[in-house]
Each structure stands twice: as C-alpha cells, then as structure tokens.
Design a protein around this motif. Structure first.
Motif, PDB file in Angstrom:
ATOM      1  N   PRO A 159      30.429  39.363  28.756  1.00 10.83           N
ATOM      2  CA  PRO A 159      30.443  40.813  28.979  1.00 10.83           C
ATOM      3  C   PRO A 159      31.527  41.487  28.136  1.00 10.83           C
ATOM      4  CG  PRO A 159      31.430  39.634  30.827  1.00 10.83           C
ATOM      5  CD  PRO A 159      30.875  38.599  29.898  1.00 10.83           C
ATOM      6  N   PRO A 160      31.412  42.798  27.918  1.00 12.75           N
ATOM      7  CA  PRO A 160      32.395  43.522  27.100  1.00 12.75           C
ATOM      8  C   PRO A 160      33.617  43.981  27.912  1.00 12.75           C
ATOM      9  CG  PRO A 160      30.594  44.971  27.645  1.00 12.75           C
ATOM     10  CD  PRO A 160      30.241  43.613  28.223  1.00 12.75           C
ATOM     11  N   HIS A 161      33.970  43.224  28.936  1.00 12.60           N
ATOM     12  CA  HIS A 161      35.122  43.554  29.778  1.00 12.60           C
ATOM     13  C   HIS A 161      35.460  42.325  30.629  1.00 12.60           C
ATOM     14  CE1 HIS A 161      31.549  44.322  32.222  1.00 12.60           C
ATOM     15  NE2 HIS A 161      32.268  43.840  33.208  1.00 12.60           N
ATOM     16  N   PHE A 162      36.611  42.414  31.308  1.00 13.96           N
ATOM     17  CA  PHE A 162      36.881  41.411  32.340  1.00 13.96           C
ATOM     18  C   PHE A 162      37.315  42.157  33.589  1.00 13.96           C
ATOM     19  CE2 PHE A 162      41.026  41.662  30.237  1.00 13.96           C
ATOM     20  CZ  PHE A 162      41.938  41.641  31.283  1.00 13.96           C
ATOM     21  N   ALA A 163      37.072  41.547  34.739  1.00 14.18           N
ATOM     22  CA  ALA A 163      37.368  42.184  36.016  1.00 14.18           C
ATOM     23  C   ALA A 163      38.349  41.333  36.806  1.00 14.18           C
ATOM     24  CB  ALA A 163      36.083  42.373  36.820  1.00 14.18           C
ATOM     25  N   ILE A 164      39.270  42.004  37.454  1.00 17.83           N
ATOM     26  CA  ILE A 164      40.172  41.362  38.405  1.00 17.83           C
ATOM     27  C   ILE A 164      39.654  41.752  39.776  1.00 17.83           C
ATOM     28  CG2 ILE A 164      42.538  41.214  39.250  1.00 17.83           C
ATOM     29  CD1 ILE A 164      43.397  42.100  36.382  1.00 17.83           C
ATOM     30  N   VAL A 165      39.401  40.746  40.615  1.00 21.27           N
ATOM     31  CA  VAL A 165      38.799  41.011  41.915  1.00 21.27           C
ATOM     32  C   VAL A 165      39.704  40.535  43.045  1.00 21.27           C
ATOM     33  CG1 VAL A 165      36.451  40.893  40.986  1.00 21.27           C
ATOM     34  CG2 VAL A 165      37.492  38.851  41.954  1.00 21.27           C
ATOM     35  N   ASP A 166      39.521  41.123  44.205  1.00 24.05           N
ATOM     36  CA  ASP A 166      40.207  40.681  45.413  1.00 24.05           C
ATOM     37  C   ASP A 166      39.631  39.315  45.790  1.00 24.05           C
ATOM     38  OD1 ASP A 166      40.229  40.351  48.470  1.00 24.05           O
ATOM     39  OD2 ASP A 166      41.671  41.993  48.178  1.00 24.05           O
ATOM     40  N   ALA A 167      40.494  38.323  45.956  1.00 21.23           N
ATOM     41  CA  ALA A 167      40.035  36.955  46.199  1.00 21.23           C
ATOM     42  C   ALA A 167      39.295  36.792  47.526  1.00 21.23           C
ATOM     43  CB  ALA A 167      41.217  35.988  46.148  1.00 21.23           C
ATOM     44  N   GLN A 168      39.580  37.632  48.504  1.00 20.77           N
ATOM     45  CA  GLN A 168      38.914  37.495  49.797  1.00 20.77           C
ATOM     46  C   GLN A 168      37.602  38.262  49.858  1.00 20.77           C
ATOM     47  OE1 GLN A 168      41.655  38.338  52.955  1.00 20.77           O
ATOM     48  NE2 GLN A 168      43.020  36.674  52.362  1.00 20.77           N
ATOM     49  N   THR A 169      37.586  39.472  49.294  1.00 17.79           N
ATOM     50  CA  THR A 169      36.390  40.307  49.413  1.00 17.79           C
ATOM     51  C   THR A 169      35.518  40.295  48.160  1.00 17.79           C
ATOM     52  OG1 THR A 169      37.477  42.288  48.532  1.00 17.79           O
ATOM     53  CG2 THR A 169      37.661  41.875  50.930  1.00 17.79           C
ATOM     54  N   MET A 170      36.073  39.829  47.058  1.00 14.51           N
ATOM     55  CA  MET A 170      35.415  39.844  45.738  1.00 14.51           C
ATOM     56  C   MET A 170      35.154  41.265  45.244  1.00 14.51           C
ATOM     57  SD  MET A 170      35.523  36.751  44.930  1.00 14.51           S
ATOM     58  CE  MET A 170      34.592  36.671  43.432  1.00 14.51           C
ATOM     59  N   GLU A 171      35.818  42.236  45.843  1.00 16.71           N
ATOM     60  CA  GLU A 171      35.719  43.616  45.372  1.00 16.71           C
ATOM     61  C   GLU A 171      36.555  43.778  44.101  1.00 16.71           C
ATOM     62  OE1 GLU A 171      33.922  46.270  46.573  1.00 16.71           O
ATOM     63  OE2 GLU A 171      32.987  44.771  47.871  1.00 16.71           O
ATOM     64  N   PRO A 172      36.044  44.496  43.096  1.00 13.18           N
ATOM     65  CA  PRO A 172      36.824  44.716  41.877  1.00 13.18           C
ATOM     66  C   PRO A 172      38.098  45.520  42.173  1.00 13.18           C
ATOM     67  CG  PRO A 172      34.531  45.291  41.537  1.00 13.18           C
ATOM     68  CD  PRO A 172      34.703  45.052  43.010  1.00 13.18           C
ATOM     69  N   VAL A 173      39.208  45.040  41.618  1.00 16.15           N
ATOM     70  CA  VAL A 173      40.491  45.738  41.733  1.00 16.15           C
ATOM     71  C   VAL A 173      40.770  46.484  40.435  1.00 16.15           C
ATOM     72  CG1 VAL A 173      42.987  45.413  42.022  1.00 16.15           C
ATOM     73  CG2 VAL A 173      41.392  44.030  43.357  1.00 16.15           C
ATOM     74  N   LYS A 174      40.392  45.874  39.320  1.00 12.08           N
ATOM     75  CA  LYS A 174      40.603  46.480  38.009  1.00 12.08           C
ATOM     76  C   LYS A 174      39.586  45.900  37.034  1.00 12.08           C
ATOM     77  CE  LYS A 174      44.547  47.931  36.586  1.00 12.08           C
ATOM     78  NZ  LYS A 174      45.523  48.667  35.954  1.00 12.08           N
ATOM     79  N   VAL A 175      39.057  46.755  36.162  1.00 17.20           N
ATOM     80  CA  VAL A 175      38.149  46.328  35.109  1.00 17.20           C
ATOM     81  C   VAL A 175      38.796  46.734  33.786  1.00 17.20           C
ATOM     82  CG1 VAL A 175      35.852  46.607  34.086  1.00 17.20           C
ATOM     83  CG2 VAL A 175      36.121  46.585  36.578  1.00 17.20           C
ATOM     84  N   VAL A 176      38.880  45.770  32.856  1.00 15.68           N
ATOM     85  CA  VAL A 176      39.545  46.010  31.572  1.00 15.68           C
ATOM     86  C   VAL A 176      38.532  45.837  30.447  1.00 15.68           C
ATOM     87  CG1 VAL A 176      41.414  45.268  30.041  1.00 15.68           C
ATOM     88  CG2 VAL A 176      41.716  45.151  32.528  1.00 15.68           C
ATOM     89  N   SER A 177      38.386  46.861  29.630  1.00 16.44           N
ATOM     90  CA  SER A 177      37.463  46.828  28.507  1.00 16.44           C
ATOM     91  C   SER A 177      37.961  45.874  27.430  1.00 16.44           C
ATOM     92  CB  SER A 177      37.327  48.233  27.910  1.00 16.44           C
ATOM     93  OG  SER A 177      36.594  48.180  26.701  1.00 16.44           O
ATOM     94  N   ALA A 178      37.019  45.202  26.763  1.00 16.07           N
ATOM     95  CA  ALA A 178      37.372  44.284  25.678  1.00 16.07           C
ATOM     96  C   ALA A 178      37.154  44.912  24.304  1.00 16.07           C
ATOM     97  CB  ALA A 178      36.551  43.003  25.800  1.00 16.07           C
ATOM     98  N   ARG A 179      36.837  46.201  24.264  1.00 18.43           N
ATOM     99  CA  ARG A 179      36.654  46.821  22.948  1.00 18.43           C
ATOM    100  C   ARG A 179      38.010  46.914  22.250  1.00 18.43           C
ATOM    101  NH1 ARG A 179      35.595  52.358  25.765  1.00 18.43           N
ATOM    102  NH2 ARG A 179      33.645  51.276  26.075  1.00 18.43           N
ATOM    103  N   GLY A 180      37.959  46.956  20.929  1.00 16.88           N
ATOM    104  CA  GLY A 180      39.209  47.051  20.188  1.00 16.88           C
ATOM    105  C   GLY A 180      39.007  46.832  18.711  1.00 16.88           C
ATOM    106  N   VAL A 181      40.103  46.578  18.031  1.00 26.36           N
ATOM    107  CA  VAL A 181      40.103  46.363  16.589  1.00 26.36           C
ATOM    108  C   VAL A 181      40.228  44.860  16.334  1.00 26.36           C
ATOM    109  CG1 VAL A 181      41.317  46.860  14.439  1.00 26.36           C
ATOM    110  CG2 VAL A 181      41.106  48.640  16.190  1.00 26.36           C
ATOM    111  N   ASP A 182      39.303  44.328  15.530  1.00 28.11           N
ATOM    112  CA  ASP A 182      39.307  42.885  15.280  1.00 28.11           C
ATOM    113  C   ASP A 182      40.390  42.486  14.280  1.00 28.11           C
ATOM    114  OD1 ASP A 182      38.351  43.307  12.653  1.00 28.11           O
ATOM    115  OD2 ASP A 182      36.313  42.646  13.120  1.00 28.11           O
TER     116      ASP A 182
END
Length: 177
Positions: free
Chosen positions: A1-24
């Motif tokens: 995917p074009p991002h990664f997500a940090i999730v709550d370990a107990q609920t699996m709810e997303p806490v933060k989503v970080v885009s992977a777009r950028g300059v190569d």
C-alpha cells in the motif's frame, strides 16, 4: 500500500496513517510509493519501513506516536525482502531491480553498504550462518539467475570481509530461500 498505519494493539483501530509518497533517490516525486515491508528493530525503539519505489528505508521512532520521528535513509530502488544480521544491528535488504543487497546500520540510522549481486536478489526472510573461511555471513538466492550470493556481515570481528561478496554457489535455477 502507499502508506503505513499504526494501530491500537487491542482494538486494531488506526491511530495514525502515514503516507509513503515522496521524492525517490533520483530526485523524482513519486505519488504512490509502496510499503514493501515493516520490521521491528531489535535494539532500538523503532520500526524499519522499506519504501519500494523511493529506494528508502524509513526508521520510525515510535516513542511519541503524536510526533513521529522518521529518519529517511536513501538506499537503492525497488526494495523488497530483508533480514537482520545475527547482532540485530544491521538490516540487509534486497533492492531487486537494482541487483543489490543494501545494508542499513540501525544504531547509527544510516546506509552502511551496497553489495552488487547477480540479477534480482530475493532473500525471503534471509539466512545467516558461520562460514569456515569468511566467518559470519549472510546470503541470498536470486529470482533472475540460479545462484546463491554470500557476503560477510561481521564488521566488528571480520572487517576485511564485511559487506563484500565472499563467494557464490550455482544452483539448479532461480528461486528463493
């Protein structure tokens, strides 16, 4: 995917989503760079996120989720599978279409080495062992050719062999560990 997500370990709810777009690594903007893999760093409070099309390994310090510290380490294009050396300090990852294994020092948070290999290295989860001539080594198979490439991966005890190809072994055909 074009991002990664940090999730709550107990609920699996997303806490933060970080885009992977950028300059190569060549200076080109990439709208949808893919996250190839995420690894826990054994001795640091961070994750390693390999961004395939950017040719970067991001070392993400997770001690403050609200204010993530992300070190973007330029490596080589088309990152894929990787593994740690036996000490857990050095991360060795294939840059498939660049025909390289890339080494990141997770303690110093920097590129340590690039090892030119045969076509399309693909180590899967990787392999480390002690070689009688080279000492501690890592190895990879290749998707492009029937060969196993073996390099030294002990800069402390075998500096003369570290991050250099020790030998190659022909196999019956391309593949992976």
């Amino acid at each position: 995917p074009p991002h990664f997500a940090i999730v709550d370990a107990q609920t699996m709810e997303p806490v933060k989503v970080v885009s992977a777009r950028g300059v190569d690594v060549n200076g080109n903007y990439v709208e949808e760079a893919r996250v190839a893999a995420i690894y826990t760093t054994p001795h640091e409070t961070s994750w390693l996120v390999s961004i395939k099309e950017l040719g970067q390994v991001w070392q993400v310090d997770y001690t403050d989720i609200d204010n993530l510290r992300i070190e973007k380490i330029d490596t080589s294009l088309f990152l894929h599978d990787g593994f740690f050396d036996p000490t857990g300090r050095y991360f060795q990852i294939a840059a498939n279409a660049s025909d390289q294994m890339v080494v990141v020092d997770t303690k110093e948070r920097k590129l340590e080495a690039r090892i030119d290999t045969k076509a399309k290295p693909h180590p899967g989860p990787g392999a480390n062992w002690i070689d009688p001539k080279c000492g501690p080594v890592g190895g990879t198979t290749h998707l492009g050719v029937g060969v196993v490439t073996v390099w030294g991966n002990d800069p402390e005890g075998h500096a003369d062999k570290a991050w250099k190809i020790c030998y190659e072994v022909e196999t019956d055909g391309p593949g992976l560990f």
